[in-house]
Design a protein around this motif. Sequence first.
Motif, PDB file in Angstrom:
ATOM      1  N   PHE A 194       0.837  -1.204   0.000  1.00  0.00           N
ATOM      2  CA  PHE A 194       0.000   0.000   0.000  1.00  0.00           C
ATOM      3  C   PHE A 194       0.874   1.258   0.000  1.00  0.00           C
ATOM      4  N   LEU A 195       1.910   1.241   0.833  1.00  0.00           N
ATOM      5  CA  LEU A 195       2.791   2.421   0.890  1.00  0.00           C
ATOM      6  C   LEU A 195       3.475   2.661  -0.456  1.00  0.00           C
ATOM      7  N   ARG A 196       3.831   1.563  -1.122  1.00  0.00           N
ATOM      8  CA  ARG A 196       4.440   1.706  -2.462  1.00  0.00           C
ATOM      9  C   ARG A 196       3.448   2.334  -3.434  1.00  0.00           C
ATOM     10  N   LEU A 197       2.223   1.847  -3.394  1.00  0.00           N
ATOM     11  CA  LEU A 197       1.192   2.396  -4.287  1.00  0.00           C
ATOM     12  C   LEU A 197       0.949   3.871  -3.986  1.00  0.00           C
ATOM     13  N   ALA A 198       0.929   4.196  -2.701  1.00  0.00           N
ATOM     14  CA  ALA A 198       0.697   5.585  -2.301  1.00  0.00           C
ATOM     15  C   ALA A 198       1.833   6.474  -2.819  1.00  0.00           C
ATOM     16  N   ARG A 199       3.078   5.974  -2.703  1.00  0.00           N
ATOM     17  CA  ARG A 199       4.223   6.746  -3.189  1.00  0.00           C
ATOM     18  C   ARG A 199       4.150   6.943  -4.712  1.00  0.00           C
ATOM     19  N   GLU A 200       3.795   5.882  -5.406  1.00  0.00           N
ATOM     20  CA  GLU A 200       3.674   5.977  -6.878  1.00  0.00           C
ATOM     21  C   GLU A 200       2.595   6.982  -7.267  1.00  0.00           C
ATOM     22  N   ALA A 201       1.475   6.924  -6.559  1.00  0.00           N
ATOM     23  CA  ALA A 201       0.377   7.850  -6.869  1.00  0.00           C
ATOM     24  C   ALA A 201       0.824   9.287  -6.613  1.00  0.00           C
ATOM     25  N   ARG A 202       1.564   9.480  -5.515  1.00  0.00           N
ATOM     26  CA  ARG A 202       2.057  10.816  -5.185  1.00  0.00           C
ATOM     27  C   ARG A 202       3.018  11.308  -6.279  1.00  0.00           C
ATOM     28  N   GLU A 203       3.892  10.418  -6.715  1.00  0.00           N
ATOM     29  CA  GLU A 203       4.838  10.794  -7.777  1.00  0.00           C
ATOM     30  C   GLU A 203       4.111  11.150  -9.070  1.00  0.00           C
ATOM     31  N   ALA A 204       2.936  10.543  -9.275  1.00  0.00           N
ATOM     32  CA  ALA A 204       2.148  10.837 -10.482  1.00  0.00           C
ATOM     33  C   ALA A 204       1.317  12.113 -10.308  1.00  0.00           C
ATOM     34  N   GLY A 205       1.456  12.772  -9.141  1.00  0.00           N
ATOM     35  CA  GLY A 205       0.780  14.048  -8.935  1.00  0.00           C
ATOM     36  C   GLY A 205      -0.502  13.950  -8.125  1.00  0.00           C
ATOM     37  N   THR A 206      -0.821  12.771  -7.662  1.00  0.00           N
ATOM     38  CA  THR A 206      -2.055  12.605  -6.886  1.00  0.00           C
ATOM     39  C   THR A 206      -1.847  13.088  -5.453  1.00  0.00           C
ATOM     40  N   THR A 207      -2.854  13.732  -4.913  1.00  0.00           N
ATOM     41  CA  THR A 207      -2.826  14.149  -3.514  1.00  0.00           C
ATOM     42  C   THR A 207      -3.488  13.042  -2.690  1.00  0.00           C
ATOM     43  N   ILE A 208      -2.914  12.772  -1.534  1.00  0.00           N
ATOM     44  CA  ILE A 208      -3.498  11.724  -0.686  1.00  0.00           C
ATOM     45  C   ILE A 208      -3.804  12.292   0.693  1.00  0.00           C
ATOM     46  N   PHE A 209      -5.045  12.133   1.092  1.00  0.00           N
ATOM     47  CA  PHE A 209      -5.480  12.520   2.436  1.00  0.00           C
ATOM     48  C   PHE A 209      -5.616  11.218   3.205  1.00  0.00           C
ATOM     49  N   LEU A 210      -4.665  10.982   4.091  1.00  0.00           N
ATOM     50  CA  LEU A 210      -4.534   9.674   4.728  1.00  0.00           C
ATOM     51  C   LEU A 210      -4.912   9.767   6.199  1.00  0.00           C
ATOM     52  N   SER A 211      -6.083   9.253   6.501  1.00  0.00           N
ATOM     53  CA  SER A 211      -6.527   9.262   7.892  1.00  0.00           C
ATOM     54  C   SER A 211      -6.151   7.955   8.542  1.00  0.00           C
ATOM     55  N   SER A 212      -5.557   8.036   9.703  1.00  0.00           N
ATOM     56  CA  SER A 212      -5.082   6.804  10.327  1.00  0.00           C
ATOM     57  C   SER A 212      -4.828   7.018  11.808  1.00  0.00           C
ATOM     58  N   HIS A 213      -4.878   5.927  12.545  1.00  0.00           N
ATOM     59  CA  HIS A 213      -4.338   6.011  13.899  1.00  0.00           C
ATOM     60  C   HIS A 213      -3.054   5.191  14.002  1.00  0.00           C
ATOM     61  N   VAL A 214      -2.614   4.669  12.842  1.00  0.00           N
ATOM     62  CA  VAL A 214      -1.355   3.913  12.817  1.00  0.00           C
ATOM     63  C   VAL A 214      -0.222   4.904  12.548  1.00  0.00           C
ATOM     64  N   LEU A 215       0.492   5.227  13.622  1.00  0.00           N
ATOM     65  CA  LEU A 215       1.488   6.291  13.519  1.00  0.00           C
ATOM     66  C   LEU A 215       2.621   5.951  12.563  1.00  0.00           C
ATOM     67  N   SER A 216       3.056   4.699  12.617  1.00  0.00           N
ATOM     68  CA  SER A 216       4.204   4.321  11.789  1.00  0.00           C
ATOM     69  C   SER A 216       3.854   4.485  10.304  1.00  0.00           C
ATOM     70  N   GLU A 217       2.618   4.176   9.966  1.00  0.00           N
ATOM     71  CA  GLU A 217       2.169   4.278   8.576  1.00  0.00           C
ATOM     72  C   GLU A 217       2.214   5.746   8.105  1.00  0.00           C
TER      73      GLU A 217
END
Lengths: 321, 270
Positions: A194-217
């Motif tokens: 998932f983190l890899r996909l998120a990074r790829e999406a970010r590199e492609a210009g996508t904005t990600i609003f990531l809600s979580s209580h998992v701090l490490s993530e």
Amino acid sequence: MTLWTGPTYAQGVIETAGLPTEASADVPALRITGLVKDYGRVHAVRGIDLEVRRGEVFGFLGPNGAGKTTTIRCILDLLRPTAGRIEVLGLDPRSDGVAVRQRIAYVPGELRLPERQTGHQLVAAIARLRGGLPADRERELAERLGVDLSRRLRDLSSGNRRKVALLLAFLSNAELLVLDEPTNGLDPLMQHEFLRLAREAREAGTTIFLSSHVLSEVQRAADRVAVVRSGKIVAQGTVEELRGRARQRVDVWFLDAPPTAELALLPGIEDQLVEGHRFAAVLSGPIQPLLEVLARHPVVTMLVEEPDLDEAFLDLYEAAS
Amino acid sequence: MNAVGRWLELVVGPFRASWRAGAGWTIAFVLLVVSTVAFWPAFKGSTALDAAFQALPQAMLEAFGLQDFATPAGYLRGGLYEVIVPLMFAAAGVTFANSATAGEEDAGRLELLLAQPIKRRAFLAGRSVAILGWIVGLAIVVLVAQLLSDAAFDLEIADSRVISTVVLCGLLGTVYAGLAIAIAGILARPGLVLSVGLGLSLVGYLVAALFPLSDVLAPWAHLSPWDWALGGDPLVNPAEAWRFGALVVPALALVFFGIVAFERRDIRSA
């Protein structure tokens, strides 16, 4: 109002990528001003202000019940705010709901999918509602996430159902991904994917609003973070800034006796301990004043524990409560 | 093309999702109609049964549609179209509407759907069309089962009377489906939608059937949709055109009300 020239779809093929145009790049991906949401006497959100820049991964941290999901559901116009203003990609989700939701993709925290459908059927249904999704990318994402789309959703584990929801989000080529606890139920391998996909999406210009209580993530994925507690933002900044606000344990071994009088005057210093030539303490805030004192005295060695976001997060919570 | 696909998904999706319930209602309607008509030869021209019914007060006979039971129209009215078939259409309308709206929302399954680029009004309108599709489908099933059974068991009645009666029963079902959509538009409480929808269906029947027994209450019987649908005894008399309109208009008004309410409120999460 901003004219959208983002992704368009035709017959299941994406014609253009989801990169913001020059004209729209100045408009933040998300701007929330004074958001309040009450349920009768319950104040779920008590005045949230935040701005998410285009192309960043924005972590929205907080414990269960802090108001994260309520805020997200207001962004999607599933909830109607009691007060405040929300702008998504420069548009009002209430009056321009269809245009907003065409440009964002959402993974709900509490995921409920149509149980009798297969993954393929769900993807096809969402594709029809969104005006098409790329079939070749569907296969690629299914392989990467390790999910069998030919199985009925009710026969999938909760983790695999979440993979289907993540697949839909990354498949949409949306400009803004709103992900609420996206790795809930995923094994560590898939969390990594998932983190890899998120990074790829970010590199492609996508904005990600990531809600979580998992701090490490969030620590690994986010550029900037807002910490929410009891419906209010209690801290906002980069991961490094939050880390800088954390308490850190400092151990210094002086050549002579420690200058305890000088050290005691430092701002944010507490739990001081002197054992011979060793001085130990817990420091909140910047380390610069301590370094200035140390520069005036001969020091043998020193040890500063690197604070992590967990510590910063917990400190913020303790401070807020 | 995209707009057509979107609309198709909004209608065909929920229609397809209800196929189990639709199949169940289809079987129930066919079994009811065929088994009832199958006993017609035993009742045909029976003077003994009519004589037995004559012992009951006339008002009571009319309340339960049992007058002229030995005639084809009287038999179908008393056995099927006075109570059971219209009540089944009402129940089908309420349950289809409930599961497609409040039931889905209560289960948290609207979250992902309504996060897609669709308007809430289009979403609920699409579901309303799907529900209407099932009611129309069931009306066709009942009509075909009735006409074939009539022919098979030698029950002689004008097709036009049967058609108008079945259509009126189907429209009665749409009124109660509309009521369920209106309630679901206000609140995502499937229990409430079911209890109020089914309860008012029954109350509607009781008002239309029992109020005429009292001189004081008789004029109020016209408030019931059951009276609008079946008050003219459509198996015996040609149905007046206004009766169709009197059912279509409130059904549409209730759906419209439901859509307006749904547009304005929060969507419930799981």
